[in-house]
Write a protein that holds these residues in place. Structure first.
Motif, mmCIF file in Angstrom:
data_model
loop_
_atom_site.group_PDB
_atom_site.id
_atom_site.type_symbol
_atom_site.label_atom_id
_atom_site.label_comp_id
_atom_site.label_asym_id
_atom_site.label_seq_id
_atom_site.Cartn_x
_atom_site.Cartn_y
_atom_site.Cartn_z
ATOM 1 N N THR A 184 -94.620 68.675 47.608
ATOM 2 C CA THR A 184 -94.787 69.030 49.015
ATOM 3 C C THR A 184 -95.262 70.468 49.123
ATOM 4 O O THR A 184 -94.718 71.356 48.470
ATOM 5 C CB THR A 184 -93.474 68.862 49.786
ATOM 6 N N TYR A 186 -96.057 73.805 51.572
ATOM 7 C CA TYR A 186 -95.655 74.454 52.817
ATOM 8 C C TYR A 186 -96.518 75.690 53.023
ATOM 9 O O TYR A 186 -96.769 76.453 52.088
ATOM 10 C CB TYR A 186 -94.186 74.881 52.767
ATOM 11 N N GLU A 190 -94.111 75.808 57.147
ATOM 12 C CA GLU A 190 -94.245 74.460 57.696
ATOM 13 C C GLU A 190 -94.859 73.524 56.653
ATOM 14 O O GLU A 190 -95.803 73.898 55.949
ATOM 15 C CB GLU A 190 -95.127 74.471 58.945
ATOM 16 N N ARG A 191 -94.346 72.294 56.585
ATOM 17 C CA ARG A 191 -94.892 71.321 55.648
ATOM 18 C C ARG A 191 -96.313 70.946 56.040
ATOM 19 O O ARG A 191 -96.584 70.611 57.189
ATOM 20 C CB ARG A 191 -94.013 70.072 55.615
ATOM 21 N N VAL A 194 -97.810 66.063 51.560
ATOM 22 C CA VAL A 194 -96.954 65.487 50.523
ATOM 23 C C VAL A 194 -97.857 64.706 49.578
ATOM 24 O O VAL A 194 -98.615 63.834 50.012
ATOM 25 C CB VAL A 194 -95.868 64.562 51.112
#
Length: 240
Positions: A184, A186, A190-191, A194
């Motif tokens: 993942t 970021y 914030e993501r 994935v």
């Protein structure tokens, strides 16, 4: 810059000669691994983690006592050790005792970590960037009955992430413990994406096919946990 055995050898040679930056760079890399790159897989049996970075971070501070990044990273890893061994003492007290871990050893780490963080804080705010940060998180979790055995890897530089993932997969064999590890990304905390690494795995990860996004915002400093998540920087084995 590519991370390979030649680069690690150069860092180790310079660090052994007393160069603080080389010792810190080597410690930063090794904190992303379960064991040192040359260690045999059987070395991670039992607790599954050996913190190979610790002597090099101590060497960096021995050569340069005011090295704030080394203070921060060593403190962060000591805190992780405390959490790891506390959990081990709860789940498998016999194993913790066999490794010589008890409340005395945990207290020693707490005292040292507190002292290191106090020294780092006293160095001034210019050494402590504010978030939100950019970073990557590898999650490799396998379930056995009601227990989850897994590993997380938090890194903030793509080349370090790729190298560390390859180290982990070479130690455990195949595509991780789970066979379905996720990566993942970021940015600004914030993501952003994935990635399922199994789709890019054929004996090893084909990183040329992995769409790692660029990380914007400040780089998560080595040693800081991911804000609000409790995830420590570097490699962390866990049982839940």
């Amino acid at each position: 810059m590519t991370i390979d055995d030649e680069r690690l050898t150069r860092l180790r040679t310079a660090a052994t000669a007393g160069e603080a930056e080389a010792a810190f760079a080597l410690g930063r890399l090794l904190c992303l691994t379960a064991t040192g790159p040359a260690d045999a897989p059987e070395d991670i049996e039992g607790p599954g983690q050996s913190w190979p970075e610790e002597p090099w971070l101590r060497a960096a501070l021995g050569s340069r006592p005011g090295h704030v990044p080394a203070m921060t990273l060593l403190a962060g890893r000591l805190v992780q050790q405390i959490d790891f061994w506390q959990t081990m003492r709860e789940l498998n007290p016999e194993a913790a005792e066999a490794y010589g871990e008890d409340e005395t050893t945990l207290a020693r780490r707490r005292t040292e970590a507190d002292a290191l963080l106090a020294r780092a804080a006293a160095a001034g705010p210019e050494h402590h960037p504010a978030g939100p940060f950019g970073f990557f998180v590898l999650d490799d979790t396998a379930w056995s009955g009601s227990a989850a055995h897994g590993a997380t890897l938090v890194a903030s530089r793509p080349e370090e992430l790729r190298w560390a993932c390859d180290q982990w997969f070479s130690v455990v064999g195949g595509c991780g413990l789970s066979g379905a590890p996720t990566l993942t990304a970021y940015a600004h905390g914030e993501r952003t994406s994935v990635i399922h690494l199994a789709a890019h795995f054929d004996r090893t990860v084909d990183w040329d096919t992995v769409p790692l996004p660029p990380l914007t915002g400040e780089e998560l400093p080595a040693g800081l946990p991911v804000p609000g998540s409790g995830l420590p920087y570097g490699f962390a084995a866990r049982v839940e």
